[in-house]
Write an enzyme that holds these catalytic residues in place. Sequence first.
Site, short mmCIF file in Angstrom:
data_model
loop_
_atom_site.label_atom_id
_atom_site.label_comp_id
_atom_site.label_asym_id
_atom_site.label_seq_id
_atom_site.Cartn_x
_atom_site.Cartn_y
_atom_site.Cartn_z
N HIS A 1 -32.33 -7.80 -45.46
CA HIS A 1 -31.11 -7.95 -44.66
C HIS A 1 -31.53 -8.55 -43.32
CE1 HIS A 1 -27.04 -6.18 -43.34
NE2 HIS A 1 -27.56 -6.70 -42.23
N CYS B 1 -24.74 -6.56 -34.05
CA CYS B 1 -25.03 -5.13 -34.01
C CYS B 1 -24.63 -4.57 -32.65
CB CYS B 1 -26.52 -4.86 -34.26
SG CYS B 1 -26.90 -3.10 -34.20
N ASN C 1 -25.35 -11.75 -39.08
CA ASN C 1 -26.19 -11.77 -40.27
C ASN C 1 -26.40 -13.21 -40.71
OD1 ASN C 1 -26.08 -8.76 -41.01
ND2 ASN C 1 -23.92 -9.28 -40.85
#
Length: 300
Positions: free
Chosen positions: A205, A238, A247
């Site tokens: 990730h 985040c 992402n």
Amino acid sequence: MTEFVKIVEVGPRDGLQNEKTPLTLQDRKQLILDLMQTGLKAIEVGSCVSPKWVPQMASSDELYAELPKDPNVQFSLLTPNMKGFESALAVGCKEVAVFTAASESFTQKNINCSINESFEKFADILKAAKEHDIKVRGYVSCVVDCPYEGAIDPKQVSKVVTRLFDMGCYEVSLGETIGTATPNRVKKMWEACLSELDAQFMAGHFHNTYGMAIANIYQSLEQGIRIFDSSIAGLGGCPYAKGASGNVSTEDLLYLLNGMGFETGIHVEALMQASQNISQRLDRKNPSNYANAYLQTRCA
């Protein structure tokens, strides 16, 4: 035989929860309906958390209940505590996710407890999930760097990942949360984890803060990793990692995988349509290099 790489689409949860533009439940539903047309096999629907803390994820259980179910698509909900798990259970969810970090400081900032205390919180969820035949996916944040502690020892990452797996998580996603990693450091992280756990149980990730996500995914593929999280139109970031951008975009990941000869089952045209739709709805520029090149080619 062509190797298959599983892509877990996290845009509707990990992406939208950090976008400034609020979306209605219908908007979120439309995004997922668009994603279902792409051939994606795994989509993270939302998070069963208090809307007080994450207003963008309000009524995720209701959203799950409204979605048309497709046997070829695995929907999941993030459930950080038993209350969240019970909400997911009530709407028939068959896969949930729990999360912790490889950094003590980040865990305290993110979920107000130590790493060990986070495992204690998960124990009841994993026990209940087993009783109800529900799959549990684990997330580990800060697997290379932490915004508070700096570099994280790969052995610490391996320890946390292995414990989640031993507790009953069928798959563990390793989050490069602040996007500062480079391939050489990612390689060391995977080496530590692969010495304890098979690649089939782990996912990558990656965030793209410094433009290294695709390079780090390439390194991960070289290490044998075949599962990756990504977010349509690079949505997300985040809230507990200052400066962390979204992402890696699903569009850029797909371009890499197609170019390397991997099979994903994803239809490019449908993915591009979903990408355009959500970018327009949020009135934001799509950071995906491939999506922008694709549009320019179409308009030429």
